[in-house]
Design a protein around this motif. Structure first.
Motif, PDB file in Angstrom:
ATOM      1  N   THR A 509     -39.172  -8.343  45.969  1.00  0.00           N
ATOM      2  CA  THR A 509     -39.709  -7.092  46.516  1.00  0.00           C
ATOM      3  C   THR A 509     -41.178  -6.916  46.169  1.00  0.00           C
ATOM      4  O   THR A 509     -41.961  -6.424  46.990  1.00  0.00           O
ATOM      5  N   THR A 510     -41.557  -7.319  44.977  1.00  0.00           N
ATOM      6  CA  THR A 510     -42.968  -7.200  44.596  1.00  0.00           C
ATOM      7  C   THR A 510     -43.849  -8.134  45.418  1.00  0.00           C
ATOM      8  O   THR A 510     -44.958  -7.760  45.825  1.00  0.00           O
ATOM      9  N   ALA A 511     -43.342  -9.345  45.687  1.00  0.00           N
ATOM     10  CA  ALA A 511     -44.125 -10.291  46.486  1.00  0.00           C
ATOM     11  C   ALA A 511     -44.207  -9.851  47.942  1.00  0.00           C
ATOM     12  O   ALA A 511     -45.263  -9.952  48.570  1.00  0.00           O
ATOM     13  N   LEU A 512     -43.100  -9.361  48.500  1.00  0.00           N
ATOM     14  CA  LEU A 512     -43.095  -8.976  49.915  1.00  0.00           C
ATOM     15  C   LEU A 512     -43.972  -7.759  50.176  1.00  0.00           C
ATOM     16  O   LEU A 512     -44.584  -7.646  51.240  1.00  0.00           O
ATOM     17  N   THR A 513     -44.025  -6.837  49.219  1.00  0.00           N
ATOM     18  CA  THR A 513     -44.827  -5.627  49.412  1.00  0.00           C
ATOM     19  C   THR A 513     -46.222  -5.745  48.829  1.00  0.00           C
ATOM     20  O   THR A 513     -47.029  -4.830  48.998  1.00  0.00           O
ATOM     21  N   ASP A 514     -46.498  -6.858  48.104  1.00  0.00           N
ATOM     22  CA  ASP A 514     -47.795  -7.057  47.462  1.00  0.00           C
ATOM     23  C   ASP A 514     -48.117  -5.892  46.523  1.00  0.00           C
ATOM     24  O   ASP A 514     -49.256  -5.412  46.455  1.00  0.00           O
ATOM     25  N   ALA A 515     -47.096  -5.443  45.790  1.00  0.00           N
ATOM     26  CA  ALA A 515     -47.259  -4.319  44.872  1.00  0.00           C
ATOM     27  C   ALA A 515     -48.041  -4.766  43.640  1.00  0.00           C
ATOM     28  O   ALA A 515     -47.853  -5.871  43.129  1.00  0.00           O
ATOM     29  N   ARG A 516     -48.889  -3.861  43.143  1.00  0.00           N
ATOM     30  CA  ARG A 516     -49.711  -4.168  41.982  1.00  0.00           C
ATOM     31  C   ARG A 516     -49.522  -3.151  40.863  1.00  0.00           C
ATOM     32  O   ARG A 516     -49.375  -3.519  39.706  1.00  0.00           O
ATOM     33  N   ARG A 517     -49.561  -1.873  41.221  1.00  0.00           N
ATOM     34  CA  ARG A 517     -49.382  -0.852  40.194  1.00  0.00           C
ATOM     35  C   ARG A 517     -47.908  -0.647  39.888  1.00  0.00           C
ATOM     36  O   ARG A 517     -47.027  -1.057  40.647  1.00  0.00           O
ATOM     37  N   LEU A 518     -47.642   0.039  38.772  1.00  0.00           N
ATOM     38  CA  LEU A 518     -46.261   0.247  38.340  1.00  0.00           C
ATOM     39  C   LEU A 518     -45.476   1.052  39.368  1.00  0.00           C
ATOM     40  O   LEU A 518     -44.330   0.713  39.704  1.00  0.00           O
ATOM     41  N   THR A 519     -46.068   2.111  39.902  1.00  0.00           N
ATOM     42  CA  THR A 519     -45.368   2.917  40.897  1.00  0.00           C
ATOM     43  C   THR A 519     -45.075   2.099  42.158  1.00  0.00           C
ATOM     44  O   THR A 519     -44.025   2.259  42.787  1.00  0.00           O
ATOM     45  N   GLY A 524     -41.294  -0.807  45.597  1.00  0.00           N
ATOM     46  CA  GLY A 524     -40.896  -2.023  46.296  1.00  0.00           C
ATOM     47  C   GLY A 524     -39.400  -2.270  46.207  1.00  0.00           C
ATOM     48  O   GLY A 524     -38.779  -2.706  47.182  1.00  0.00           O
ATOM     49  N   GLY A 525     -38.796  -1.986  45.042  1.00  0.00           N
ATOM     50  CA  GLY A 525     -37.349  -2.136  44.923  1.00  0.00           C
ATOM     51  C   GLY A 525     -36.600  -1.202  45.849  1.00  0.00           C
ATOM     52  O   GLY A 525     -35.612  -1.580  46.492  1.00  0.00           O
ATOM     53  N   ALA A 526     -37.081   0.046  45.953  1.00  0.00           N
ATOM     54  CA  ALA A 526     -36.434   0.994  46.868  1.00  0.00           C
ATOM     55  C   ALA A 526     -36.673   0.610  48.319  1.00  0.00           C
ATOM     56  O   ALA A 526     -35.841   0.904  49.195  1.00  0.00           O
ATOM     57  N   ALA A 527     -37.801  -0.041  48.602  1.00  0.00           N
ATOM     58  CA  ALA A 527     -38.123  -0.397  49.990  1.00  0.00           C
ATOM     59  C   ALA A 527     -37.122  -1.381  50.564  1.00  0.00           C
ATOM     60  O   ALA A 527     -36.837  -1.353  51.775  1.00  0.00           O
ATOM     61  N   PRO A 622     -44.040  -1.897  53.536  1.00  0.00           N
ATOM     62  CA  PRO A 622     -44.637  -0.559  53.450  1.00  0.00           C
ATOM     63  C   PRO A 622     -45.918  -0.589  52.629  1.00  0.00           C
ATOM     64  O   PRO A 622     -46.198  -1.546  51.897  1.00  0.00           O
ATOM     65  N   ARG A 623     -46.671   0.476  52.762  1.00  0.00           N
ATOM     66  CA  ARG A 623     -47.927   0.598  52.005  1.00  0.00           C
ATOM     67  C   ARG A 623     -47.627   1.240  50.657  1.00  0.00           C
ATOM     68  O   ARG A 623     -47.982   2.382  50.388  1.00  0.00           O
ATOM     69  N   VAL A 624     -46.969   0.448  49.795  1.00  0.00           N
ATOM     70  CA  VAL A 624     -46.494   0.994  48.527  1.00  0.00           C
ATOM     71  C   VAL A 624     -47.639   1.376  47.603  1.00  0.00           C
ATOM     72  O   VAL A 624     -47.477   2.234  46.723  1.00  0.00           O
ATOM     73  N   ASP A 625     -48.790   0.739  47.762  1.00  0.00           N
ATOM     74  CA  ASP A 625     -49.911   1.065  46.878  1.00  0.00           C
ATOM     75  C   ASP A 625     -50.436   2.476  47.105  1.00  0.00           C
ATOM     76  O   ASP A 625     -51.222   2.986  46.306  1.00  0.00           O
ATOM     77  N   ARG A 626     -50.027   3.101  48.224  1.00  0.00           N
ATOM     78  CA  ARG A 626     -50.410   4.494  48.440  1.00  0.00           C
ATOM     79  C   ARG A 626     -49.595   5.457  47.578  1.00  0.00           C
ATOM     80  O   ARG A 626     -49.936   6.638  47.475  1.00  0.00           O
ATOM     81  N   LEU A 627     -48.499   4.954  46.983  1.00  0.00           N
ATOM     82  CA  LEU A 627     -47.671   5.803  46.132  1.00  0.00           C
ATOM     83  C   LEU A 627     -48.218   5.803  44.712  1.00  0.00           C
ATOM     84  O   LEU A 627     -47.561   5.378  43.766  1.00  0.00           O
ATOM     85  N   ALA A 628     -49.423   6.230  44.574  1.00  0.00           N
ATOM     86  CA  ALA A 628     -50.051   6.284  43.255  1.00  0.00           C
ATOM     87  C   ALA A 628     -49.778   7.641  42.610  1.00  0.00           C
ATOM     88  O   ALA A 628     -49.454   8.623  43.280  1.00  0.00           O
ATOM     89  N   PRO A 783     -48.876  -4.577  35.199  1.00  0.00           N
ATOM     90  CA  PRO A 783     -47.508  -4.543  35.751  1.00  0.00           C
ATOM     91  C   PRO A 783     -47.014  -5.910  36.209  1.00  0.00           C
ATOM     92  O   PRO A 783     -45.876  -6.294  35.926  1.00  0.00           O
ATOM     93  N   ARG A 784     -47.868  -6.651  36.921  1.00  0.00           N
ATOM     94  CA  ARG A 784     -47.434  -7.960  37.383  1.00  0.00           C
ATOM     95  C   ARG A 784     -47.244  -8.930  36.219  1.00  0.00           C
ATOM     96  O   ARG A 784     -46.304  -9.742  36.221  1.00  0.00           O
ATOM     97  N   ALA A 785     -48.127  -8.848  35.246  1.00  0.00           N
ATOM     98  CA  ALA A 785     -47.992  -9.734  34.090  1.00  0.00           C
ATOM     99  C   ALA A 785     -46.706  -9.442  33.338  1.00  0.00           C
ATOM    100  O   ALA A 785     -45.987 -10.354  32.902  1.00  0.00           O
ATOM    101  N   ALA A 786     -46.384  -8.162  33.156  1.00  0.00           N
ATOM    102  CA  ALA A 786     -45.141  -7.801  32.480  1.00  0.00           C
ATOM    103  C   ALA A 786     -43.931  -8.297  33.259  1.00  0.00           C
ATOM    104  O   ALA A 786     -42.957  -8.807  32.681  1.00  0.00           O
ATOM    105  N   LEU A 787     -43.979  -8.168  34.591  1.00  0.00           N
ATOM    106  CA  LEU A 787     -42.858  -8.629  35.413  1.00  0.00           C
ATOM    107  C   LEU A 787     -42.713 -10.143  35.336  1.00  0.00           C
ATOM    108  O   LEU A 787     -41.597 -10.671  35.208  1.00  0.00           O
TER     109      LEU A 787
END
Length: 877
Positions: A509-519, A524-527, A622-628, A783-787
């Motif tokens: 989910t993180t790769a598909l949504t290109d999520a970077r921040r924790l939120t 991404g998991g909910a997406a 989705p544009r998950v990075d907008r969920l800041a 966040p990505r490093a922790a994951l």
């Protein structure tokens, strides 16, 4: 664009009844699916999502198009506000929404007709007034220049032009009535020679240097018609011919009776002989002519054959109207052998029937304004534009990305890319195939090679479809996912397989949504779950497109019906006849229809749906990075954050003192102070220390948001305080790991305790990364490093064979202390079997292995390295 597919509830005449039926059908389907799954022994975790998906599918099927006309009307109203009245909505239902849509279409049609008539009237007036004004202006210029003397003839010509202008104004008002089909003809006897001479004389006033020759055969030809309108025909044809002829050229006008064998027979045998006779008016020039491909266009409104001529393209269209009013036609003919130029012929009845209403109705057709104007050559068939065809100018909302209720639900956070997501047949078919393979492979088998193949096939499909597949993070995630999925083949522990697959899902989910921040990572998991709803419009468009396929859909439908017939009748005969049943078992020895069919259908639906949702997430993330989080609002004074954090630091310091006291005082100090043994003491706080570590990370995050960082002093203070807190947290992590080590030496090693150690160690690693990010007060990479480190730790844990390691540690403890929990060793899986066989005395090993759960034998699809090693040992007594 094809018309919208009718909804199954279109025949219901009330929107309230539709909603009630929709709710009732959804509940009924959910209840039936739930009951079937429960009676077939399908696990609840598999039954529940399939039941919800079935209810949503029924809702989508029966609710399709219920509100589409409302959305279409909103779009159409916007276009009508911009002056486009041609739009229509697709309203097929019988309820209030459909009634409103049809009323909207009627209103739009009336507005479109009114606007069209207004524009046509203005264009017609401009065209018709141009010719007499030009002739009058030329005459006046000649009078002023002295070219023409102001005698009675010149003044009479000027007066005639003025009278024609007045007549045209009145006639043009009637021309506007042509569109309404209410223009009568004033039939009189017209002498054709006089008609042509008047038109030729009027043309000569313009002084264009073109000679006009006219011929009438027979010379005294007299026809019935409207003189004013016939004059319009002759004037317009001559005006076009003279304007396109070269200087000094000749325009030939010929009026003649059409031979009797070419005349249409009279409809009434008792009518006069001239009733069915026709006459022709032919005008030919020596200009550039009309190209064959333009022959039909020049006879329509705005159909200009030569862009350089300066005409508006209305003259021939008006002439065609007049011919139609008389019951005739207007056509473009070839210029003839050895000749150049244009040749236009009007074919009219000698005695028109006094029934113009039928012709006027055709002349007033909204989309064929020139009526039955024809061209020479092959016969052309006119196809009227129906309401359904006209409505196609506004595609149904359900067929367009961005215009469905689901699109409105997700809004700008998750728009759909209309350029590439019209349909998606490949992901749909591939997901169904992977789901079918999973249904055939997974049930009644242990986790093994078949499971890994299903996971890798699904992951490869999703990676190939991802719009972010070339990103470095996506490649790293794919590598980690392959390693994690390999655990189902390398290790027999099911808990390890579940943890590995869950970690891989978070990476996906993180790769598909290109999520970077924790939120964004959490979103991404909910997406992935919400993709099952967000992708419904695309699924509907894809199924709709497939249903229109001439071969594919009939094949799928036939195969599905045949399969259902085979299962139903085969199951009945197999259970009703022993011989038939034995034959069926020989053909399908591993398939028990009554027991496994329902489970396999549930697995197919679940796996296929999960893969399909992941495909949509890959195609349209989705544009998950907008969920800041909301923008941070630091406190005004440093003590507002420093005091709370200082309290936490003080608590940490006191805890460190307590730990040192217990360590230096030993067992006697702990027993005297707490009344507990040292082993019980260290075990008591393991869970609390883990929670304290996690809360420390939360405290650091909140402090970074609230602490001001405008000056160098403020940033330095923040680094020092949070650095001290993180260092003390590392001490807590070390204390927790030490406590667990002491407790495991005292009471033995278990899977839960090893997992607690791993989780605490990972939290400590995250604290170290927080310290690194605090040096520059920048943690976008955290966040990505922790994951990634968490997934790598799970992978390392699986490679280390945790159950075998736990068994080895307990055996070593037995060798040192003589204490061992044989009951717990028996709960370990096949991964620990070789260690138990080699490490314990023979009798004890046989006792433990005899109490172990023995998995069912594996075929090649269920092959697993851990179970294969355990099965290679000597048979147990």
């Amino acid at each position: 664009m094809a018309a919208r597919t009718a909804s199954p509830l279109d025949g219901v005449a009330s929107i309230k009844v539709k909603i009630g039926l929709l709710v009732a059908l959804s509940i009924l389907v959910a209840a039936v699916v739930l009951q079937v799954g429960s009676r077939a022994g399908v696990p609840a975790w598999l039954t529940l999502p399939v039941t919800l998906a079935a209810a949503l599918g029924v809702t989508q099927l029966f609710a399709r198009g219920m509100t589409a006309p409302l959305r279409q009307m909103t779009r159409a109203a916007g276009r009508m506000a911009g002056g486009d009245y041609s739009v229509r909505v697709a309203a097929t239902s019988a309820d209030e929404v459909g009634t409103l849509g049809r009323a909207f279409n009627r209103m739009a049609g009336d507005l479109d007709d009114a606007d069209r008539q207004r524009r046509q009237l203005l264009a017609t007036v401009s065209h018709e007034l141009r010719t007499p004004l030009a002739a009058q202006r030329a005459l006046l210029e000649n009078l002023v220049d002295g070219v023409v003397r102001p005698d009675d003839a010149a003044l009479q010509s000027a007066l005639a032009q003025s009278e024609r202008l007045s007549a045209l104004v009145g006639d043009l008002l009637e021309v506007s009535r042509v569109d309404g089909g209410a223009v009568p003809l004033q039939l009189e006897q017209v002498e054709v020679r006089a008609l042509l001479d008047a038109a030729v004389a009027e043309t000569g006033v313009g002084g264009r240097g073109v000679h006009v020759e006219s011929v009438v055969e027979p010379a005294g030809l007299v026809v019935a018609g409207d003189p004013a309108r016939l004059a319009q025909v002759v004037a317009n044809l001559l005006d076009n011919a003279v304007r396109h002829s070269p200087a000094g050229g000749t325009v030939r006008v010929r009026a003649a009776l059409v031979p009797d064998d070419a005349s249409a027979p009279a409809s009434d045998p008792s009518a006069p002989a001239t009733q069915g006779a026709r006459w022709s008016l032919e005008v030919a020039d020596e200009g550039p002519g009309i190209a064959p491909e333009l022959a039909e266009r020049v006879l329509t409104r705005y159909g200009v054959g030569d862009d350089a001529s300066g005409g508006t393209g209305l003259g021939l269209a008006i002439a065609g109207w007049v011919c139609q009013l008389h019951g005739g036609t207007l056509e473009v003919l070839p210029p003839g052998p050895g000749r150049a130029g244009a040749r236009v012929r009007a074919l009219l009845p000698v005695a028109p029937r006094p029934a113009p209403e039928r012709a006027l109705a055709a002349a007033a057709a909204p989309h064929t304004p020139t009526g039955p104007v024809t061209t020479a050559g092959p016969e052309r068939k006119e196809t009227p534009v129906t309401t359904a065809q006209h409505a196609a100018s506004l595609p149904p909302s359900d067929d367009l990305p961005g215009h469905t209720a689901v699109d409105a639900l997700f809004g700008r956070l998750w728009p759909e890319r209309a350029d590439t997501l019209r349909t998606a047949p490949l992901p749909l078919v591939a997901s169904l195939v992977i789901g079918a393979v999973a249904a055939a492979v997974l049930p009644y088998r242990n986790l093994g090679l078949g499971t890994a193949l299903v996971l890798l096939a699904a992951g490869g499909l999703v990676l190939a479809l991802s719009v972010h597949r070339r990103r470095a993070w996506t490649v790293l995630s794919a590598v980690l996912c392959v390693g994690l999925c390999s655990m189902v083949v390398l290790r027999a522990a099911e808990w390890l397989a579940v943890v590995s697959v869950l970690a891989a899902a978070v990476l996906v989910t993180t790769a598909l949504t290109d999520a970077r921040r924790l939120t964004a990572v959490l979103a991404g998991g909910a997406a992935w779950v919400l993709s099952g709803i967000r992708g419904l419009p695309l699924l509907g468009r894809t199924l709709s497109a497939a249903s229109r396929h001439q071969v594919l859909w009939p094949v799928v439908r036939t195969a599905a019906v045949s399969l259902v017939a085979l299962v139903v009748f085969g199951g009945l005969f197999a259970s009703g006849d022993a011989v038939f049943g034995s034959w069926a078992r020989q053909v399908l020895p591993s398939v028990h229809l009554a027991d496994s069919l329902v489970l396999r259908v549930f697995v197919w639906f679940f796996v296929g749906g999960v893969v399909l949702a992941a495909c949509y997430l890959a195609l349209n993330p989705p544009r998950v990075d907008r969920l800041a989080l909301p923008e941070a609002r630091p406190v005004a004074r440093a003590w507002e954050w420093l005091v709370p954090v200082g309290v936490v630091l003080a608590v940490f310091v006191v805890f460190m003192v307590a730990q040192a006291s217990a360590m230096w005082g030993g067992h006697e100090f702990v027993l005297r102070t707490t009344g507990m043994s040292y082993a019980d003491y260290v075990h008591q706080g393991m869970g609390q220390l883990t929670v304290a570590t996690a809360l420390t990370l939360l405290t650091v995050a909140l402090t970074v948001r609230k602490a001001p960082r405008a000056t160098t002093a403020q940033r330095t203070l923040l680094r020092v305080v949070l650095g001290a807190l993180c260092l003390l947290t590392l001490v807590v992590v070390a204390s927790a790991l030490y406590r667990m080590a002491v407790y495991q030496q005292a009471f033995g090693f278990t899977v839960l305790r090893v997992l607690a150690d791993a989780f605490e160690l990972w939290l400590g690693l995250v604290v170290v990364m927080v310290i690194v990010s605090g040096v520059r007060l920048s943690g976008a990479w955290l966040p990505r490093a922790a994951l990634a480190t968490g997934a790598a730790m799970v992978l390392a844990l699986g490679v280390g064979n945790p159950e075998a390691w736990i068994a080895q540690q307990n055996i070593q403890r037995y060798e040192q202390t003589g204490k061992v929990d044989l009951g717990y060793l028996a709960t370990l899986g096949p991964d620990a079997t070789p260690v138990i066989e080699d490490g314990l005395p023979a009798q004890m090993a046989q006792d433990v292995l005899g109490r172990q759960h023995v998995p069912s034998p594996d075929d090649w699809l269920g092959w697993n390295l851990g179970r294969a090693r355990a099965g290679a040992l000597a048979p147990r007594p």
